[in-house]
Design a protein around this motif. Structure first.
Motif, mmCIF file in Angstrom:
data_model
loop_
_atom_site.group_PDB
_atom_site.id
_atom_site.type_symbol
_atom_site.label_atom_id
_atom_site.label_comp_id
_atom_site.label_asym_id
_atom_site.label_seq_id
_atom_site.Cartn_x
_atom_site.Cartn_y
_atom_site.Cartn_z
ATOM 1 N N GLY A 1 0.863 -1.179 0.000
ATOM 2 C CA GLY A 1 0.000 0.000 0.000
ATOM 3 C C GLY A 1 0.894 1.222 0.000
ATOM 4 N N LYS A 2 0.417 2.257 0.644
ATOM 5 C CA LYS A 2 1.234 3.471 0.728
ATOM 6 C C LYS A 2 2.518 3.158 1.479
ATOM 7 N N ASN A 3 3.633 3.597 0.927
ATOM 8 C CA ASN A 3 4.977 3.424 1.512
ATOM 9 C C ASN A 3 5.199 2.077 2.198
ATOM 10 N N GLY A 4 4.901 0.985 1.449
ATOM 11 C CA GLY A 4 5.234 -0.337 1.958
ATOM 12 C C GLY A 4 4.397 -0.811 3.127
ATOM 13 N N THR A 5 3.189 -0.288 3.273
ATOM 14 C CA THR A 5 2.322 -0.726 4.365
ATOM 15 C C THR A 5 1.523 -1.950 3.928
ATOM 16 N N TRP A 6 1.499 -2.969 4.792
ATOM 17 C CA TRP A 6 0.686 -4.155 4.533
ATOM 18 C C TRP A 6 -0.617 -4.032 5.324
ATOM 19 N N ARG A 7 -1.743 -4.415 4.693
ATOM 20 C CA ARG A 7 -3.033 -4.394 5.385
ATOM 21 C C ARG A 7 -3.740 -5.727 5.238
ATOM 22 N N ASN A 8 -4.530 -6.097 6.248
ATOM 23 C CA ASN A 8 -5.291 -7.346 6.153
ATOM 24 C C ASN A 8 -6.616 -7.111 5.421
ATOM 25 N N TRP A 9 -7.324 -8.225 5.130
ATOM 26 C CA TRP A 9 -8.569 -8.164 4.358
ATOM 27 C C TRP A 9 -9.634 -7.333 5.073
ATOM 28 N N GLY A 10 -9.734 -7.466 6.390
ATOM 29 C CA GLY A 10 -10.762 -6.746 7.146
ATOM 30 C C GLY A 10 -10.454 -5.265 7.313
ATOM 31 N N GLY A 11 -9.202 -4.861 6.963
ATOM 32 C CA GLY A 11 -8.816 -3.454 7.045
ATOM 33 C C GLY A 11 -8.554 -2.955 8.449
ATOM 34 N N ASN A 12 -8.535 -3.868 9.447
ATOM 35 C CA ASN A 12 -8.348 -3.419 10.837
ATOM 36 C C ASN A 12 -6.919 -3.630 11.339
ATOM 37 N N VAL A 13 -6.035 -4.210 10.505
ATOM 38 C CA VAL A 13 -4.637 -4.424 10.911
ATOM 39 C C VAL A 13 -3.721 -3.938 9.794
ATOM 40 N N SER A 14 -2.695 -3.188 10.170
ATOM 41 C CA SER A 14 -1.690 -2.807 9.173
ATOM 42 C C SER A 14 -0.305 -2.923 9.790
ATOM 43 N N ALA A 15 0.705 -3.045 8.948
ATOM 44 C CA ALA A 15 2.082 -3.181 9.435
ATOM 45 C C ALA A 15 3.031 -2.632 8.381
ATOM 46 N N ARG A 16 4.213 -2.208 8.840
ATOM 47 C CA ARG A 16 5.230 -1.741 7.885
ATOM 48 C C ARG A 16 6.496 -2.565 8.033
#
Length: 439
Positions: free
Chosen positions: A7-22
């Motif tokens: 995603g934006k600047n290497g951000t990973w997100r889960n399917w539900g959209g409630n968890v993200s990580a870099r």
């Protein structure tokens, strides 16, 4: 339905959209050797490692700020053994692709969950399950697995080879290593007849034991704010095949379950007061139907309306009481719940941290439309589940920690001892594992 790759600047997100990580970096290995190299390299660089599948978990079980391993090149069937009726498949293979490939070979998994977007290792590693009187979770169908451990070595285990690792690693939470291949028990493809029909909530509760005993696979959805449920009974059938007609299937599955349901949830999110009326309409929208088809076409269905979910396994004997308490709680709380509550069952299994480990279980899942505040509902539901020694699904929202799990899982210490042996430096750690397994 997959997670956002970058995603934006290497951000990973889960399917539900409630968890993200870099993550610090992402690796997409094309072989087990490349994966083992990536693990050794991460250890040298002082970085933690996590493999992530399609991001279908609602917990942060796959989140990492270290090295994110993407298994999409580790896909496909390695071998089919017709004598022992097993199939060995690479860890990154989506269940959907496995189901289609097996069907072409005249084979099928014995039981499966209701969505098939996940990778085989992501689904089994978190304990994904369907419903079954005698047939258990996807992980319970594993006959062998291959695991890259913290020192970069490859561990092969089964009931005969490293049985203590096999007992735990089938649902390993990503804590014991990175699964690279799984061997599943399969059987010749068969037909299931599905009978879907509305049934009053009180009748389902009164007849629950009977409905469970008389059907190979029984499940139902209850619409809060209503006295209505939609029941589904799947049983093996001699045929003939009678699939849902395409147009009718599109109207019922795509339009009603996904399209109209999406709009209804948008309205409910904007104006919560409308939810009870919407629930009454939703509960009547799906009429009774019967169809006969191959297993994956009966067990699974598309899920396009995004949501967040909490699901607990409770002892099967307690489920009717749990549901009564849940109904009372919803009625008294003033909460407005637009998503049905899903109820399924599983027989006891012998996997260390399986939600059905050592006990016949029933699953109660509560959902909220993505973007709707869910904390109050989930907290109240969780209070009911934990009072019955519930065990939360590892990939769905919950607030439990290691101290709680050591009480509800008799073999919890067995798992943590194995983890100490396989990953003493906690190369595969993250915040979620620290909470659920302890430091």
């Amino acid at each position: 339905m997959s997670s956002t790759a970058n995603g934006k600047n290497g951000t990973w997100r889960n399917w539900g959209g409630n968890v993200s990580a870099r993550p610090a970096r992402e690796v997409t290995p094309a072989s087990v050797d490349e994966l083992a190299d990536a693990v050794r390299q991460a250890a040298e660089d002082g970085l933690t490692v996590k493999a992530v599948g399609s991001g279908h978990s609602f917990t942060s079980i796959a989140a990492t700020d270290g090295v994110l391993i993407r298994p999409q090149l580790l896909t496909g069937i390695r071998r089919i053994d017709r004598e022992n009726m097993t199939v060995t498949v690479e860890a990154g293979t989506p269940l959907k692709r496995l189901n289609v490939a097996l069907a072409r070979e005249g084979l099928s998994l014995i039981n499966m969950g209701d969505i098939m977007e996940q990778t085989v290792s992501g689904a089994t590693g978190t304990g994904t399950h369907g419903t079954g009187r005698d047939s258990a979770s996807i992980a319970a169908q594993i006959k062998g697995l291959e695991l890259v451990t913290a020192d970069g070595s490859v561990l092969t285990c089964s009931e005969k080879e490293h049985p203590e690792a096999f007992a735990a690693a089938r649902i390993g939470l990503g804590a014991l290593g990175i699964v690279t291949a799984l061997t599943f028990a399969v059987e010749p493809i068969f037909l299931l007849t599905a009978r879907e029909e509305p049934m009053p909530f009180d009748r389902v509760l009164a007849d629950f034991e009977e409905l469970w005993a008389e059907n190979e696979h029984f499940e139902f959805y209850w619409f809060p704010h209503t006295g209505s449920t939609n029941t589904k009974r799947n049983n093996r059938s001699a045929g003939p095949e009678q699939p849902v007609p395409q147009v009718k299937g599109w109207i019922e599955d795509e339009f009603l379950s996904n399209g109209v349901f999406q709009v209804a949830n948008w309205v409910g999110r904007a104006v919560p007061a409308t939810i009870p009326s919407i629930a009454r309409i939703s509960s009547k929208a799906l009429s009774a139907r019967t169809y006969t088809d191959i297993p994956y076409k009966v067990f699974t269905s598309p899920r396009r309306v995004r949501f967040v979910e909490m699901e607990y396994a409770v002892p099967r004997a307690a489920v009717v009481e749990v549901l009564r308490e849940l109904r009372t709680m919803v009625d008294r709380s003033g909460l407005k719940v637009s998503f049905p509550v899903e109820v399924r069952t599983a027989p006891a299994d012998d996997i260390t941290l399986s939600t059905a480990s050592g006990r016949d279980s029933a699953y109660v899942a509560v959902h909220m439309f993505r973007g709707t505040p869910y904390q109050r509902y989930f907290t109240a539901a969780e209070r009911i589940f934990t009072a019955h020694e519930g065990r939360p699904h590892w990939g769905k929202i919950h607030t439990r920690d290691a101290e709680y799990f050591s009480r509800v899982y008799p073999r919890f210490g067995e798992f943590t001892a194995l983890r100490d042996r396989l990953d003493p430096d906690r190369l595969f750690r993250n915040d979620y594992l620290r909470r659920v397994l302890g430091a």
